[in-house]
Design an enzyme around this catalytic site. Structure first.
Site, short mmCIF file in Angstrom:
data_model
loop_
_atom_site.label_atom_id
_atom_site.label_comp_id
_atom_site.label_asym_id
_atom_site.label_seq_id
_atom_site.Cartn_x
_atom_site.Cartn_y
_atom_site.Cartn_z
N GLU A 10 1.77 4.34 -0.47
CA GLU A 10 1.64 2.91 -0.73
C GLU A 10 2.55 2.54 -1.90
OE1 GLU A 10 -2.13 -0.01 -1.95
OE2 GLU A 10 -2.13 2.09 -2.56
N LYS B 121 -2.69 -3.90 4.81
CA LYS B 121 -3.93 -3.39 4.22
C LYS B 121 -5.07 -4.40 4.36
CE LYS B 121 -5.54 -1.46 -0.21
NZ LYS B 121 -5.12 -1.23 -1.63
N CYS C 27 -4.94 3.30 0.99
CA CYS C 27 -5.64 3.46 -0.29
C CYS C 27 -7.12 3.08 -0.20
CB CYS C 27 -4.90 2.68 -1.36
SG CYS C 27 -5.18 3.31 -3.04
#
Length: 266
Positions: A42, A108, A144
């Site tokens: 990321e 995300k 994440c």
């Protein structure tokens, strides 16, 4: 036939061109080791703790195009974290996937509004899971903080994913390394999938200055098997992990432990 995947653990900074060079170098090294899929963390485009709105670009912008060209030249699929324009004065935290006939992206979904950080102030959340297939292997994507939310990975598996890729820039702090280790193993066990978790390395181990308090990485990238067993783990500095994905292992795990088939929607 196994598919070889490389996880390129690195620390990026503010400078886009320098970060692009890190990505290009990682692609070349991984391709030389016969990797077919090369995964980066990321925020590979620019590290957290820096302005993001001013560098966000569409998937055909100059930074993304340069990554795509490097992937095509090496003959690999690249998965890399970048930033694309979001709503109003925000960005989307995007994984670009490109190479060998694959071109897609994942935005995300779960934003990191935790541990004193508020990602939603600057980032527009995604809404849809994403998978891609190469050489008969289907990969699901997560970024994440997503790793704390099992439903995303179950959705990926239900859509055919045998491998879950998690790209991260994990925040440091008390207990955070232990949480990361636990979560990447848990997502493998509860989807009987490989998990390939690629994080930013610890800036101090990479010799990079980073903004204090920003989630800039702790290293500990990992390869986890479909029963949740750790196969490989990186240290805290820059490093490349390699994994050979054997679909027979996933098939055997799903016969023996059919949690996906046995799950009940509550």
């Amino acid at each position: 036939m196994a598919v070889r995947v490389a996880l390129v653990q690195l620390t990026t900074g503010r400078d886009l061109e320098a970060n692009l060079d890190l990505v290009r170098n990682g692609i070349r090294e991984a391709a030389a080791r016969r990797a077919s899929v090369v995964v980066f963390p990321e925020a590979s485009m620019r590290a957290f703790g820096n302005s993001l709105v001013d560098i966000a670009e569409p998937l055909d912008g100059p930074w993304a195009t340069a990554v795509c060209e490097a992937a095509d030249e090496a003959g690999v699929v690249v998965v890399v974290g970048m930033f694309t324009p979001g709503n109003a004065d925000t960005v989307r935290n995007t994984l670009l996937v490109h190479g060998r006939g694959v071109h897609t992206h994942y935005d995300k979904i779960h934003l990191y509004d935790a541990f004193g950080f508020k990602e939603s102030d600057t980032v527009t959340a995604g809404t849809e899971p994403c998978q891609f297939t190469l050489d008969g292997v289907t990969f699901g994507l997560g970024t994440c903080y997503d790793v704390r939310f099992p439903a995303l990975f179950t959705a990926n598996a239900a859509a055919g994913a045998q491998v879950q890729i998690v790209c991260a820039s994990w925040g440091a702090g008390p207990g955070k390394a232990e949480q990361w280790d636990l979560l990447v193993r848990a997502r493998a066990a509860d989807t009987t999938s490989y998990v390939l978790a690629c994080g930013q390395s610890d800036p101090s181990a990479a010799g990079v200055d980073a903004r204090r308090g920003a989630p800039t990485g702790i290293g500990r990238s990992a390869v986890v098997g479909p029963y949740g067993k750790l196969i490989e783990r990186a240290g805290d500095g820059p490093e490349i992990l390699y994994a050979d994905i054997d679909l027979g292992v996933v098939e055997e795990a799903r016969r023996t432990l059919p949690v996906l088939a046995n799950r009940v929607t509550l």
